[in-house]
Design a protein around this motif. Structure first.
Motif, PDB file in Angstrom:
ATOM      1  N   LYS A  61      -0.152   4.460  -8.647  1.00 50.86           N
ATOM      2  CA  LYS A  61       0.049   5.801  -9.200  1.00 50.86           C
ATOM      3  C   LYS A  61       0.528   6.760  -8.130  1.00 50.86           C
ATOM      4  O   LYS A  61       1.417   7.583  -8.374  1.00 50.86           O
ATOM      5  CB  LYS A  61      -1.244   6.314  -9.827  1.00 50.86           C
ATOM      6  CG  LYS A  61      -1.106   7.659 -10.503  1.00 50.86           C
ATOM      7  CD  LYS A  61      -2.415   8.083 -11.117  1.00 50.86           C
ATOM      8  CE  LYS A  61      -2.382   9.388 -11.844  1.00 50.86           C
ATOM      9  NZ  LYS A  61      -1.419  10.358 -11.510  1.00 50.86           N
ATOM     10  N   ARG A  62       0.006   6.640  -6.933  1.00 51.54           N
ATOM     11  CA  ARG A  62       0.456   7.493  -5.823  1.00 51.54           C
ATOM     12  C   ARG A  62       1.926   7.231  -5.484  1.00 51.54           C
ATOM     13  O   ARG A  62       2.691   8.156  -5.215  1.00 51.54           O
ATOM     14  CB  ARG A  62      -0.406   7.256  -4.585  1.00 51.54           C
ATOM     15  CG  ARG A  62      -1.812   7.807  -4.714  1.00 51.54           C
ATOM     16  CD  ARG A  62      -2.626   7.540  -3.478  1.00 51.54           C
ATOM     17  NE  ARG A  62      -2.086   8.281  -2.335  1.00 51.54           N
ATOM     18  CZ  ARG A  62      -2.414   8.042  -1.070  1.00 51.54           C
ATOM     19  NH1 ARG A  62      -3.269   7.077  -0.781  1.00 51.54           N
ATOM     20  NH2 ARG A  62      -1.899   8.758  -0.098  1.00 51.54           N
TER      21      ARG A  62
ATOM     22  N   ASP B 169       4.064   8.778  -8.163  1.00 52.91           N
ATOM     23  CA  ASP B 169       4.124  10.230  -7.949  1.00 52.91           C
ATOM     24  C   ASP B 169       5.075  10.570  -6.803  1.00 52.91           C
ATOM     25  O   ASP B 169       5.848  11.526  -6.881  1.00 52.91           O
ATOM     26  CB  ASP B 169       2.732  10.787  -7.671  1.00 52.91           C
ATOM     27  CG  ASP B 169       1.837  10.777  -8.894  1.00 52.91           C
ATOM     28  OD1 ASP B 169       2.379  10.662 -10.021  1.00 52.91           O
ATOM     29  OD2 ASP B 169       0.603  10.885  -8.727  1.00 52.91           O
TER      30      ASP B 169
ATOM     31  N   GLU C 118      -2.889  -2.024  -6.142  1.00 50.31           N
ATOM     32  CA  GLU C 118      -4.017  -1.495  -6.905  1.00 50.31           C
ATOM     33  C   GLU C 118      -3.509  -0.350  -7.776  1.00 50.31           C
ATOM     34  O   GLU C 118      -2.578   0.370  -7.376  1.00 50.31           O
ATOM     35  CB  GLU C 118      -5.109  -0.995  -5.958  1.00 50.31           C
ATOM     36  CG  GLU C 118      -5.752  -2.086  -5.135  1.00 50.31           C
ATOM     37  CD  GLU C 118      -6.550  -3.039  -6.002  1.00 50.31           C
ATOM     38  OE1 GLU C 118      -7.159  -2.601  -6.995  1.00 50.31           O
ATOM     39  OE2 GLU C 118      -6.533  -4.243  -5.684  1.00 50.31           O
ATOM     40  N   PRO C 119      -4.080  -0.145  -8.965  1.00 56.24           N
ATOM     41  CA  PRO C 119      -3.594   0.908  -9.865  1.00 56.24           C
ATOM     42  C   PRO C 119      -3.608   2.310  -9.250  1.00 56.24           C
ATOM     43  O   PRO C 119      -2.679   3.088  -9.477  1.00 56.24           O
ATOM     44  CB  PRO C 119      -4.539   0.824 -11.061  1.00 56.24           C
ATOM     45  CG  PRO C 119      -5.034  -0.570 -11.053  1.00 56.24           C
ATOM     46  CD  PRO C 119      -5.101  -0.977  -9.610  1.00 56.24           C
ATOM     47  N   ALA C 120      -4.591   2.636  -8.439  1.00 55.85           N
ATOM     48  CA  ALA C 120      -4.658   3.974  -7.832  1.00 55.85           C
ATOM     49  C   ALA C 120      -3.517   4.181  -6.838  1.00 55.85           C
ATOM     50  O   ALA C 120      -2.857   5.235  -6.829  1.00 55.85           O
ATOM     51  CB  ALA C 120      -6.005   4.173  -7.147  1.00 55.85           C
ATOM     52  N   ASP C 121      -3.260   3.164  -5.994  1.00 59.81           N
ATOM     53  CA  ASP C 121      -2.154   3.273  -5.033  1.00 59.81           C
ATOM     54  C   ASP C 121      -0.805   3.240  -5.744  1.00 59.81           C
ATOM     55  O   ASP C 121       0.142   3.913  -5.329  1.00 59.81           O
ATOM     56  CB  ASP C 121      -2.228   2.146  -4.007  1.00 59.81           C
ATOM     57  CG  ASP C 121      -3.319   2.362  -2.975  1.00 59.81           C
ATOM     58  OD1 ASP C 121      -3.756   3.523  -2.810  1.00 59.81           O
ATOM     59  OD2 ASP C 121      -3.725   1.368  -2.332  1.00 59.81           O
TER      60      ASP C 121
ATOM     61  N   SER D 213       0.864  -1.186   0.000  1.00 63.33           N
ATOM     62  CA  SER D 213       0.000   0.000   0.000  1.00 63.33           C
ATOM     63  C   SER D 213       0.898   1.232   0.000  1.00 63.33           C
ATOM     64  O   SER D 213       2.121   1.138   0.055  1.00 63.33           O
ATOM     65  CB  SER D 213      -0.911   0.000   1.231  1.00 63.33           C
ATOM     66  OG  SER D 213      -0.136   0.165   2.400  1.00 63.33           O
TER      67      SER D 213
END
Length: 148
Positions: free
Chosen positions: A96-97, A100, A91-94, A66
């Protein structure tokens, strides 16, 4: 002692009376020869008189679950260790974070980021040089595939 007798002694069939395994002249803590005096078989080989540079060569591999694991990435990178970040289990959203975060980290510390595979990245500090296979092949004169 003949080979049959040696084999018999090894198997325990006869008693081995020879003390060939023990050296009475052995002393504990015997000094080894100086590096310049070391025995070398090839005259082209030179023994280093001084120890090499004590630079640690480490690469960290982190597979975060995570975004909370991003701190470990930052700490290793801040210490000057190249970090391989494997985001395949996120997960793709995490993911990406985390990418970044890594982009901000390498910008702030003047490092670089390279994509190694799908969702796998290599973060390298500013003092680390990455040599790709093509660049390494071009840097050698008369390389293996140079047929000119």
């Amino acid at each position: 002692m003949g080979s049959v007798r040696k084999a018999s002694a090894w198997l325990g069939l006869v008693e081995d009376n020879e003390d060939r395994y023990y050296d009475d002249d052995y002393t504990e803590g015997a000094e080894s020869p100086a590096p310049a005096e070391a025995w070398v078989t090839d005259p082209r080989v030179r023994v280093a008189a001084e120890a090499g540079e004590a630079r640690s060569r480490r690469i960290a591999t982190i597979t975060p679950d995570s975004f909370r694991d991003a701190r470990a990435i930052g700490e290793m990178f801040r210490d000057g260790v190249p970090v391989i970040v494997n985001l395949t289990s996120m997960e793709p959203a995490d993911a990406k974070r985390v990418v970044d975060f890594a982009a901000g980290l390498i910008f702030g510390l003047r490092g670089s980021i390279d994509r190694v595979a799908n969702r796998v990245f290599l973060l390298t500090p500013s003092d680390t040089k990455i040599v790709s296979g093509e660049a390494a092949g071009r840097s050698t004169e008369g390389g293996f595939f140079n047929q000119s």
